[in-house]
Design a protein around this motif. Sequence first.
Motif, PDB file in Angstrom:
ATOM      1  N   LEU A 130     -10.605   4.172   2.918  1.00 44.49           N
ATOM      2  CA  LEU A 130     -10.372   4.615   1.551  1.00 44.49           C
ATOM      3  C   LEU A 130      -9.933   3.469   0.646  1.00 44.49           C
ATOM      4  O   LEU A 130     -10.485   3.276  -0.447  1.00 44.49           O
ATOM      5  CB  LEU A 130      -9.300   5.713   1.552  1.00 44.49           C
ATOM      6  N   LEU A 131      -8.953   2.692   1.107  1.00 48.15           N
ATOM      7  CA  LEU A 131      -8.345   1.677   0.252  1.00 48.15           C
ATOM      8  C   LEU A 131      -9.052   0.328   0.307  1.00 48.15           C
ATOM      9  O   LEU A 131      -8.933  -0.468  -0.629  1.00 48.15           O
ATOM     10  CB  LEU A 131      -6.872   1.492   0.639  1.00 48.15           C
ATOM     11  N   SER A 132      -9.765   0.043   1.409  1.00 57.10           N
ATOM     12  CA  SER A 132     -10.350  -1.285   1.590  1.00 57.10           C
ATOM     13  C   SER A 132     -11.868  -1.260   1.709  1.00 57.10           C
ATOM     14  O   SER A 132     -12.468  -2.224   2.176  1.00 57.10           O
ATOM     15  CB  SER A 132      -9.757  -1.944   2.839  1.00 57.10           C
ATOM     16  N   ASP A 133     -12.476  -0.167   1.294  1.00 54.86           N
ATOM     17  CA  ASP A 133     -13.938  -0.096   1.258  1.00 54.86           C
ATOM     18  C   ASP A 133     -14.369   0.799   0.105  1.00 54.86           C
ATOM     19  O   ASP A 133     -14.974   0.327  -0.864  1.00 54.86           O
ATOM     20  CB  ASP A 133     -14.487   0.419   2.580  1.00 54.86           C
ATOM     21  N   TRP A 134     -14.038   2.077   0.164  1.00 59.39           N
ATOM     22  CA  TRP A 134     -14.490   2.987  -0.882  1.00 59.39           C
ATOM     23  C   TRP A 134     -13.942   2.592  -2.253  1.00 59.39           C
ATOM     24  O   TRP A 134     -14.630   2.726  -3.262  1.00 59.39           O
ATOM     25  CB  TRP A 134     -14.095   4.419  -0.539  1.00 59.39           C
ATOM     26  N   TRP A 135     -12.685   2.118  -2.289  1.00 64.64           N
ATOM     27  CA  TRP A 135     -12.107   1.674  -3.557  1.00 64.64           C
ATOM     28  C   TRP A 135     -12.912   0.509  -4.129  1.00 64.64           C
ATOM     29  O   TRP A 135     -13.187   0.449  -5.325  1.00 64.64           O
ATOM     30  CB  TRP A 135     -10.656   1.291  -3.338  1.00 64.64           C
ATOM     31  N   TYR A 136     -13.331  -0.432  -3.255  1.00 69.07           N
ATOM     32  CA  TYR A 136     -14.138  -1.559  -3.714  1.00 69.07           C
ATOM     33  C   TYR A 136     -15.496  -1.082  -4.219  1.00 69.07           C
ATOM     34  O   TYR A 136     -16.002  -1.552  -5.244  1.00 69.07           O
ATOM     35  CB  TYR A 136     -14.355  -2.561  -2.586  1.00 69.07           C
ATOM     36  N   ARG A 137     -16.099  -0.154  -3.480  1.00 64.45           N
ATOM     37  CA  ARG A 137     -17.418   0.348  -3.886  1.00 64.45           C
ATOM     38  C   ARG A 137     -17.362   1.019  -5.257  1.00 64.45           C
ATOM     39  O   ARG A 137     -18.321   0.952  -6.034  1.00 64.45           O
ATOM     40  CB  ARG A 137     -17.946   1.336  -2.853  1.00 64.45           C
TER      41      ARG A 137
END
Length: 234
Positions: A130-137
């Motif tokens: 959630l915080l280190s992939d989807w947030w970036y996307r």
Amino acid sequence: MDTASVVVPAREEGERLERTLASLARQSFDGRLEVIVVASGTATRRVAREHGAVDRVLADDRCDGPGAARNRGAAAATGDVLLFTDADTVVPPTWVRRHWRHYATTAVVGVGGPLRPLAGGLAHRFRFRLLSDWWYRASWPVGFVQQPGPNCSVRRSAFEEIDGFDESLSFLEDTDLSLRLCEAGSVVYDPDCPVRTSVRRHEREGYLPLLLAYLVGYLEYALPNRSPTRDHFS
């Protein structure tokens, strides 16, 4: 021969650094790979000097933070592409090659990828996703580009053009670099190039306090004449 340089800042990271360097030794990169460790602490410097994957060890006696350490390593590097990871991170064998391939496009000046937990159960995996992939996307397409320090690379010429990391920042220095890089060219997010990193900070601080600290940091960063100079992660 094409040369890629990996810079690893390491502060009191003996055992963890050994694991990081072992993963760098397994890289499937066709060019020349140069590994530079900017190390503080006797045990850390010993591990770096004794490891066969390391080309150069720079003693970091000032301990001015990760931005300053990365800048020092970059200044000593010879590669056209500079990659950065941390001493508590393990990278996959294709890591350098995947970053490198993006620079075949001349407009690309930076690359970032997601983080995964090095240990932990389902809760860690979900929160990291959630915080280190989807947030970036979600943030990347709207211009809020954030290359995570343990998994990023830059074209050397662009890095020098923007004067590298801002050493006055003790927090969000990687986000600051990413946003300034956008002025020099295109910064790419590669969702298929994850690295695994330690969860010790998250276990010690807690995910919610860390999330709140980042939100405050983002707000401070956005305010005129303000900078996120908190020592939260020092």
